[in-house]
Write a protein that holds these residues in place. Structure first.
Motif, mmCIF file in Angstrom:
data_model
loop_
_atom_site.group_PDB
_atom_site.id
_atom_site.type_symbol
_atom_site.label_atom_id
_atom_site.label_comp_id
_atom_site.label_asym_id
_atom_site.label_seq_id
_atom_site.Cartn_x
_atom_site.Cartn_y
_atom_site.Cartn_z
ATOM 1 N N TYR A 78 0.790 -1.227 0.000
ATOM 2 C CA TYR A 78 0.000 0.000 0.000
ATOM 3 C C TYR A 78 0.825 1.282 0.000
ATOM 4 C CZ TYR A 78 -4.206 -2.749 0.981
ATOM 5 O OH TYR A 78 -5.247 -3.624 0.904
ATOM 6 N N SER A 79 2.035 1.256 0.571
ATOM 7 C CA SER A 79 2.776 2.501 0.714
ATOM 8 C C SER A 79 3.350 2.973 -0.621
ATOM 9 C CB SER A 79 3.922 2.332 1.719
ATOM 10 O OG SER A 79 4.680 3.510 1.809
ATOM 11 N N ASP A 130 -7.536 5.307 3.469
ATOM 12 C CA ASP A 130 -7.415 5.201 4.919
ATOM 13 C C ASP A 130 -8.797 5.301 5.564
ATOM 14 O OD1 ASP A 130 -7.824 7.938 4.405
ATOM 15 O OD2 ASP A 130 -6.793 8.505 6.239
ATOM 16 N N ARG A 131 -8.848 5.114 6.885
ATOM 17 C CA ARG A 131 -10.131 5.092 7.602
ATOM 18 C C ARG A 131 -10.841 6.451 7.574
ATOM 19 N NH1 ARG A 131 -12.340 0.117 8.338
ATOM 20 N NH2 ARG A 131 -10.778 -1.348 9.132
ATOM 21 N N VAL A 132 -10.082 7.542 7.638
ATOM 22 C CA VAL A 132 -10.697 8.875 7.631
ATOM 23 C C VAL A 132 -11.401 9.122 6.300
ATOM 24 C CG1 VAL A 132 -10.260 11.356 7.753
ATOM 25 C CG2 VAL A 132 -9.062 9.802 9.300
ATOM 26 N N THR A 133 -10.729 8.786 5.206
ATOM 27 C CA THR A 133 -11.346 8.952 3.882
ATOM 28 C C THR A 133 -12.582 8.080 3.753
ATOM 29 O OG1 THR A 133 -9.171 9.436 2.920
ATOM 30 C CG2 THR A 133 -10.932 8.816 1.400
ATOM 31 N N HIS A 166 -3.946 2.338 6.713
ATOM 32 C CA HIS A 166 -3.286 3.621 6.961
ATOM 33 C C HIS A 166 -1.955 3.714 6.228
ATOM 34 C CE1 HIS A 166 -1.424 1.048 10.036
ATOM 35 N NE2 HIS A 166 -0.403 1.873 10.013
ATOM 36 N N TYR A 167 -1.436 2.582 5.719
ATOM 37 C CA TYR A 167 -0.184 2.617 4.971
ATOM 38 C C TYR A 167 -0.336 3.312 3.616
ATOM 39 C CZ TYR A 167 1.720 -0.634 8.413
ATOM 40 O OH TYR A 167 2.151 -1.218 9.584
ATOM 41 N N VAL A 168 -1.567 3.550 3.188
ATOM 42 C CA VAL A 168 -1.797 4.315 1.948
ATOM 43 C C VAL A 168 -1.135 5.688 2.051
ATOM 44 C CG1 VAL A 168 -3.587 5.472 0.594
ATOM 45 C CG2 VAL A 168 -3.908 3.097 1.310
ATOM 46 N N ASN A 169 -1.103 6.251 3.256
ATOM 47 C CA ASN A 169 -0.570 7.605 3.464
ATOM 48 C C ASN A 169 0.825 7.579 4.070
ATOM 49 O OD1 ASN A 169 -3.137 8.477 2.655
ATOM 50 N ND2 ASN A 169 -3.879 8.477 4.750
ATOM 51 N N THR A 170 1.701 6.707 3.599
ATOM 52 C CA THR A 170 3.044 6.624 4.161
ATOM 53 C C THR A 170 4.107 6.678 3.073
ATOM 54 O OG1 THR A 170 2.952 4.197 4.137
ATOM 55 C CG2 THR A 170 2.339 5.307 6.195
ATOM 56 N N GLU A 180 7.262 6.705 7.391
ATOM 57 C CA GLU A 180 6.641 7.780 8.153
ATOM 58 C C GLU A 180 5.354 8.214 7.466
ATOM 59 O OE1 GLU A 180 9.387 11.027 8.287
ATOM 60 O OE2 GLU A 180 8.969 11.677 6.231
ATOM 61 N N PRO A 181 4.389 8.755 8.215
ATOM 62 C CA PRO A 181 3.139 9.221 7.602
ATOM 63 C C PRO A 181 3.368 10.488 6.797
ATOM 64 C CG PRO A 181 3.163 9.715 9.943
ATOM 65 C CD PRO A 181 4.375 8.881 9.674
ATOM 66 N N THR A 182 2.597 10.650 5.732
ATOM 67 C CA THR A 182 2.643 11.876 4.946
ATOM 68 C C THR A 182 1.697 12.899 5.577
ATOM 69 O OG1 THR A 182 0.821 11.197 3.507
ATOM 70 C CG2 THR A 182 3.038 10.535 2.853
ATOM 71 N N THR A 183 1.842 14.146 5.189
ATOM 72 C CA THR A 183 0.931 15.188 5.679
ATOM 73 C C THR A 183 -0.335 15.238 4.841
ATOM 74 O OG1 THR A 183 2.085 16.817 4.300
ATOM 75 C CG2 THR A 183 2.813 16.585 6.596
ATOM 76 N N ASP A 184 -0.373 14.512 3.738
ATOM 77 C CA ASP A 184 -1.533 14.480 2.845
ATOM 78 C C ASP A 184 -2.188 13.104 2.891
ATOM 79 O OD1 ASP A 184 -1.102 17.158 1.676
ATOM 80 O OD2 ASP A 184 0.692 16.232 0.803
ATOM 81 N N ARG A 185 -3.398 13.034 2.347
ATOM 82 C CA ARG A 185 -4.103 11.763 2.237
ATOM 83 C C ARG A 185 -4.202 11.370 0.764
ATOM 84 N NH1 ARG A 185 -9.243 11.829 3.609
ATOM 85 N NH2 ARG A 185 -9.474 14.077 3.858
ATOM 86 N N TYR A 186 -4.300 10.052 0.534
ATOM 87 C CA TYR A 186 -4.247 9.545 -0.840
ATOM 88 C C TYR A 186 -5.343 8.505 -1.074
ATOM 89 C CZ TYR A 186 0.268 11.855 -1.197
ATOM 90 O OH TYR A 186 1.262 12.804 -1.214
ATOM 91 N N LEU A 187 -5.676 8.350 -2.337
ATOM 92 C CA LEU A 187 -6.585 7.308 -2.816
ATOM 93 C C LEU A 187 -5.820 6.483 -3.841
ATOM 94 C CD1 LEU A 187 -9.615 6.228 -3.008
ATOM 95 C CD2 LEU A 187 -9.795 7.707 -5.015
#
Length: 260
Positions: A78-79, A130-133, A166-170, A180-187
């Motif tokens: 996923y990352s 990720d879960r938030v999206t 959550h590894y989508v955003n790493t 490390e986590p990114t400051t942005d979110r991704y699809l």
């Protein structure tokens, strides 16, 4: 090691006269072979802890090893991190942008449609987020002001299956040594039939409680070894010929990363 004969070109129809010879065309294949990498870990356990534990300590360690393997595969798959060895289809990929506001339903459908618009039709789509999206899309109407349901409904996103991690955003840190986590979110959008995930041997779990190295320290060592490869077959479709173990010289045809 399995070898995949992936077709890398198409043939075209011609218009000719009644007795005019047609041109000779060929269908070319790229014989793709995987590049396996050893995946391993070792856990040292105090023999005194084993003797005094009021529960199955060895079984506990084995469960932790199983979790570690699941985390390893999820990170790699996923990352978007630019991994050096095994790497998932989004590794090092340059993201496009997508807006998931009031028009999220339309924009996701358009992003999926772009794959076939670019000439790729093979397989079934699966989205990742990720879960938030996921939570936001569960509360986002398909069409504003209409009783048409929500973008995520009945376990599907825009009618497509999806996974959550959550590894989508790493990504890798500046030193390239840690995730490390990114400051942005991704699809992420993928045709996963085109991603070959293979284990090339039987996983081996060795318990060493007798060698000199462990005896002098009064420990028992549990060592896990396996051999895995990850191959994006779709980078060959448009004539690409990536070097194994490096970022593809041609873009992936079956996977897309989108910055939200």
């Amino acid at each position: 090691n399995e070898v995949w004969p992936v077709s890398i070109n198409d043939v075209e129809m011609e218009e000719k006269g009644e007795v005019q010879a047609c041109s000779e065309q060929t269908l070319d294949f790229a014989n793709i072979t995987p590049t396996p990498h050893r995946v391993t870990l070792m856990v040292a356990i105090s023999n005194q802890a084993i003797d005094n534990a009021a529960f199955d300590l060895m079984g506990f360690v084995q469960r932790k090893i199983t979790i570690a393997m699941r985390k390893y595969l999820a990170k790699k798959i996923y990352s978007q991190a630019a991994w050096l060895m095994n790497k998932g289809p989004f590794a090092g990929m340059t993201p496009k942008e997508i807006v998931l506001g009031a028009d999220a339903y339309k924009n996701i459908l358009e992003a999926v449609a772009e794959f076939s618009n670019n000439g790729f039709f093979e397989g079934d789509v699966c989205l990742s987020m990720d879960r938030v999206t996921e939570a936001q899309l569960k509360a986002t109407p398909k069409i504003a002001g209409a009783a048409a349901g929500f973008v995520i409904q009945d376990g599907l996103c825009c009618g497509y299956p999806y996974t959550v991690s959550h590894y989508v955003n790493t990504k890798l840190n500046a030193g390239g040594t840690a995730l490390e986590p990114t400051t942005d979110r991704y699809l992420e959008i993928g045709y996963w039939e085109w991603f070959a995930l293979q284990e090339h041997n039987n996983s081996r779990l060795v318990v060493d409680g007798f060698s000199a190295d462990v005896a002098k320290n009064n420990v028992t060592k549990v060592v896990f070894n396996s051999l895995w490869s990850m191959t994006d077959l779709s980078v060959f479709i448009n004539g690409g010929n990536p070097t194994p173990g490096t970022n593809p010289t041609y873009p992936s045809m079956a996977f897309g990363l989108y910055k939200i």
